[in-house]
Design a protein around this motif. Structure first.
Motif, PDB file in Angstrom:
ATOM      1  N   GLU A   1      -0.282  -7.716   3.032  1.00  0.00           N
ATOM      2  CA  GLU A   1      -0.840  -6.415   2.680  1.00  0.00           C
ATOM      3  C   GLU A   1      -1.280  -5.614   3.902  1.00  0.00           C
ATOM      4  OE1 GLU A   1      -3.436  -7.243  -1.095  1.00  0.00           O
ATOM      5  OE2 GLU A   1      -3.137  -9.085   0.081  1.00  0.00           O
ATOM      6  N   VAL A   2      -1.523  -6.314   5.015  1.00  0.00           N
ATOM      7  CA  VAL A   2      -2.060  -5.680   6.220  1.00  0.00           C
ATOM      8  C   VAL A   2      -1.275  -6.162   7.424  1.00  0.00           C
ATOM      9  CG1 VAL A   2      -4.110  -5.380   7.673  1.00  0.00           C
ATOM     10  CG2 VAL A   2      -4.377  -5.675   5.199  1.00  0.00           C
ATOM     11  N   LEU A   3      -0.932  -5.229   8.313  1.00  0.00           N
ATOM     12  CA  LEU A   3      -0.367  -5.570   9.615  1.00  0.00           C
ATOM     13  C   LEU A   3      -1.349  -5.095  10.671  1.00  0.00           C
ATOM     14  CD1 LEU A   3       2.038  -6.606  11.369  1.00  0.00           C
ATOM     15  CD2 LEU A   3       2.745  -4.200  11.503  1.00  0.00           C
ATOM     16  N   VAL A   4      -1.759  -6.019  11.536  1.00  0.00           N
ATOM     17  CA  VAL A   4      -2.646  -5.689  12.661  1.00  0.00           C
ATOM     18  C   VAL A   4      -1.789  -5.710  13.917  1.00  0.00           C
ATOM     19  CG1 VAL A   4      -4.702  -6.351  13.988  1.00  0.00           C
ATOM     20  CG2 VAL A   4      -4.620  -6.759  11.506  1.00  0.00           C
ATOM     21  N   THR A   5      -1.852  -4.620  14.693  1.00  0.00           N
ATOM     22  CA  THR A   5      -1.006  -4.510  15.867  1.00  0.00           C
ATOM     23  C   THR A   5      -1.735  -3.862  17.037  1.00  0.00           C
ATOM     24  OG1 THR A   5       1.130  -3.681  16.668  1.00  0.00           O
ATOM     25  CG2 THR A   5      -0.050  -2.285  15.101  1.00  0.00           C
TER      26      THR A   5
ATOM     27  N   ASP B   1       4.104   6.974  16.679  1.00  0.00           N
ATOM     28  CA  ASP B   1       4.742   8.077  17.397  1.00  0.00           C
ATOM     29  C   ASP B   1       6.260   8.068  17.225  1.00  0.00           C
ATOM     30  OD1 ASP B   1       2.271   8.898  18.367  1.00  0.00           O
ATOM     31  OD2 ASP B   1       2.438   7.662  20.172  1.00  0.00           O
ATOM     32  N   ASP B   2       6.800   6.961  16.787  1.00  0.00           N
ATOM     33  CA  ASP B   2       8.242   6.820  16.591  1.00  0.00           C
ATOM     34  C   ASP B   2       8.543   7.130  15.126  1.00  0.00           C
ATOM     35  OD1 ASP B   2      10.804   5.819  15.944  1.00  0.00           O
ATOM     36  OD2 ASP B   2      10.659   4.219  17.430  1.00  0.00           O
ATOM     37  N   PRO B   3       9.284   8.210  14.854  1.00  0.00           N
ATOM     38  CA  PRO B   3       9.536   8.580  13.457  1.00  0.00           C
ATOM     39  C   PRO B   3      10.207   7.477  12.630  1.00  0.00           C
ATOM     40  CG  PRO B   3      10.253  10.335  14.950  1.00  0.00           C
ATOM     41  CD  PRO B   3       9.870   9.161  15.800  1.00  0.00           C
ATOM     42  N   VAL B   4      11.092   6.703  13.243  1.00  0.00           N
ATOM     43  CA  VAL B   4      11.778   5.633  12.513  1.00  0.00           C
ATOM     44  C   VAL B   4      10.776   4.532  12.143  1.00  0.00           C
ATOM     45  CG1 VAL B   4      13.565   3.851  12.668  1.00  0.00           C
ATOM     46  CG2 VAL B   4      14.007   6.157  13.561  1.00  0.00           C
ATOM     47  N   GLU B   5       9.927   4.151  13.117  1.00  0.00           N
ATOM     48  CA  GLU B   5       8.934   3.109  12.828  1.00  0.00           C
ATOM     49  C   GLU B   5       7.872   3.609  11.854  1.00  0.00           C
ATOM     50  OE1 GLU B   5       7.463   0.377  15.736  1.00  0.00           O
ATOM     51  OE2 GLU B   5       9.121   0.831  17.091  1.00  0.00           O
ATOM     52  N   ALA B   6       7.442   4.864  12.010  1.00  0.00           N
ATOM     53  CA  ALA B   6       6.464   5.417  11.077  1.00  0.00           C
ATOM     54  C   ALA B   6       7.022   5.420   9.654  1.00  0.00           C
ATOM     55  CB  ALA B   6       6.048   6.821  11.505  1.00  0.00           C
ATOM     56  N   ALA B   7       8.290   5.749   9.515  1.00  0.00           N
ATOM     57  CA  ALA B   7       8.923   5.724   8.190  1.00  0.00           C
ATOM     58  C   ALA B   7       8.981   4.302   7.639  1.00  0.00           C
ATOM     59  CB  ALA B   7      10.328   6.331   8.265  1.00  0.00           C
ATOM     60  N   ALA B   8       9.246   3.328   8.515  1.00  0.00           N
ATOM     61  CA  ALA B   8       9.293   1.925   8.079  1.00  0.00           C
ATOM     62  C   ALA B   8       7.908   1.438   7.661  1.00  0.00           C
ATOM     63  CB  ALA B   8       9.857   1.047   9.191  1.00  0.00           C
ATOM     64  N   ILE B   9       6.875   1.886   8.360  1.00  0.00           N
ATOM     65  CA  ILE B   9       5.495   1.530   7.979  1.00  0.00           C
ATOM     66  C   ILE B   9       5.195   2.110   6.606  1.00  0.00           C
ATOM     67  CG2 ILE B   9       3.059   1.905   8.527  1.00  0.00           C
ATOM     68  CD1 ILE B   9       3.991   1.864  11.548  1.00  0.00           C
ATOM     69  N   LYS B  10       5.536   3.376   6.419  1.00  0.00           N
ATOM     70  CA  LYS B  10       5.297   4.015   5.121  1.00  0.00           C
ATOM     71  C   LYS B  10       6.049   3.284   4.014  1.00  0.00           C
ATOM     72  CE  LYS B  10       5.615   8.379   2.664  1.00  0.00           C
ATOM     73  NZ  LYS B  10       5.988   9.805   2.743  1.00  0.00           N
ATOM     74  N   LYS B  11       7.316   2.992   4.253  1.00  0.00           N
ATOM     75  CA  LYS B  11       8.145   2.312   3.248  1.00  0.00           C
ATOM     76  C   LYS B  11       7.614   0.923   2.914  1.00  0.00           C
ATOM     77  CE  LYS B  11      12.853   0.874   2.229  1.00  0.00           C
ATOM     78  NZ  LYS B  11      14.230   0.774   2.706  1.00  0.00           N
ATOM     79  N   SER B  12       7.077   0.224   3.919  1.00  0.00           N
ATOM     80  CA  SER B  12       6.576  -1.140   3.694  1.00  0.00           C
ATOM     81  C   SER B  12       5.376  -1.169   2.754  1.00  0.00           C
ATOM     82  CB  SER B  12       6.180  -1.793   5.021  1.00  0.00           C
ATOM     83  OG  SER B  12       4.948  -1.269   5.510  1.00  0.00           O
ATOM     84  N   GLY B  13       4.602  -0.076   2.748  1.00  0.00           N
ATOM     85  CA  GLY B  13       3.388  -0.041   1.940  1.00  0.00           C
ATOM     86  C   GLY B  13       2.234  -0.812   2.552  1.00  0.00           C
ATOM     87  N   LEU B  14       2.473  -1.449   3.694  1.00  0.00           N
ATOM     88  CA  LEU B  14       1.422  -2.221   4.354  1.00  0.00           C
ATOM     89  C   LEU B  14       0.347  -1.308   4.925  1.00  0.00           C
ATOM     90  CD1 LEU B  14       3.700  -4.626   6.422  1.00  0.00           C
ATOM     91  CD2 LEU B  14       2.261  -5.298   4.503  1.00  0.00           C
ATOM     92  N   HIS B  15      -0.890  -1.759   4.835  1.00  0.00           N
ATOM     93  CA  HIS B  15      -1.946  -1.095   5.589  1.00  0.00           C
ATOM     94  C   HIS B  15      -1.640  -1.369   7.060  1.00  0.00           C
ATOM     95  CE1 HIS B  15      -4.216  -0.443   1.934  1.00  0.00           C
ATOM     96  NE2 HIS B  15      -4.264  -1.746   1.694  1.00  0.00           N
ATOM     97  N   HIS B  16      -1.749  -0.357   7.880  1.00  0.00           N
ATOM     98  CA  HIS B  16      -1.425  -0.484   9.309  1.00  0.00           C
ATOM     99  C   HIS B  16      -2.730  -0.374  10.100  1.00  0.00           C
ATOM    100  CE1 HIS B  16       0.182   0.911  13.245  1.00  0.00           C
ATOM    101  NE2 HIS B  16       1.186   0.118  12.922  1.00  0.00           N
ATOM    102  N   VAL B  17      -3.136  -1.488  10.712  1.00  0.00           N
ATOM    103  CA  VAL B  17      -4.371  -1.533  11.490  1.00  0.00           C
ATOM    104  C   VAL B  17      -3.980  -1.680  12.952  1.00  0.00           C
ATOM    105  CG1 VAL B  17      -6.530  -2.771  11.904  1.00  0.00           C
ATOM    106  CG2 VAL B  17      -5.618  -2.593   9.570  1.00  0.00           C
ATOM    107  N   ARG B  18      -4.422  -0.726  13.757  1.00  0.00           N
ATOM    108  CA  ARG B  18      -4.043  -0.762  15.165  1.00  0.00           C
ATOM    109  C   ARG B  18      -5.278  -0.687  16.053  1.00  0.00           C
ATOM    110  NH1 ARG B  18      -3.766   4.187  13.146  1.00  0.00           N
ATOM    111  NH2 ARG B  18      -4.148   6.017  14.436  1.00  0.00           N
ATOM    112  N   TYR B  19      -5.114  -1.229  17.220  1.00  0.00           N
ATOM    113  CA  TYR B  19      -6.132  -1.129  18.265  1.00  0.00           C
ATOM    114  C   TYR B  19      -5.382  -1.000  19.570  1.00  0.00           C
ATOM    115  CZ  TYR B  19      -5.125  -5.938  19.608  1.00  0.00           C
ATOM    116  OH  TYR B  19      -4.494  -7.074  20.043  1.00  0.00           O
TER     117      TYR B  19
END
Length: 145
Positions: free
Chosen positions: A52-56, A63-81
């Motif tokens: 449910e969560v990816l910490v990265t 900033d990468d449109p392809v990766e941002a789209a993949a994050i959105k599609k995954s439905g995962l909460h994206h936690v970054r530091y």
């Protein structure tokens, strides 16, 4: 909650996070044998494995449109530091301290979320986390005279 730590997160944070996030499953990409797997596939496979969560530590993913789209599609909460300071082990300690101290609050908030969330953990500033007193020069009230 099932939480996955990305490859760029130091594996040493796994045990402290498991300790402070009891009742949740915390895994590391490396421990799953996914080291070297491209982010797009990590996101796809993590979602398929019901994380449910990816910490990265890779803040540039958004900033990468392809990766941002993949994050959105995954439905995962994206936690970054971000490991803001290039201070070697000290910089690592500041970054991981921020992650370990924030994650119980992040997970509690995500548990109440009604949809996908993007979270940025703020860094701990170097040198501002403690106070030192010289009792010979300025004895505190509690110090025996």
């Amino acid at each position: 909650m099932r939480i996955l730590l990305d490859e760029d997160v130091a594996v040493q944070v796994l045990d402290p996070l498991r300790h402070v996030l009891r009742g949740h499953r915390v895994e590391h990409v490396h421990k799953l044998g996914w080291s070297g797997k491209k982010d797009l596939f990590v996101l796809r496979d993590a979602a398929a494995q019901h994380y449910e969560v990816l910490v990265t530590n890779d803040a540039s993913q958004l900033d990468d449109p392809v990766e941002a789209a993949a994050i959105k599609k995954s439905g995962l909460h994206h936690v970054r530091y971000r490991q803001k300071y290039d201070l070697g082990v000290t910089g690592l300690a500041l970054a991981l301290g921020a992650v370990v101290s924030a994650m119980p609050y992040v997970v509690a908030e995500l548990a109440m979320a009604d949809g996908q969330r993007l979270v940025r953990i703020l860094s701990i500033e170097p040198g501002g986390r403690h106070v030192t007193v010289d009792p010979a020069a300025a004895p505190p009230k509690y110090w025996p005279r």
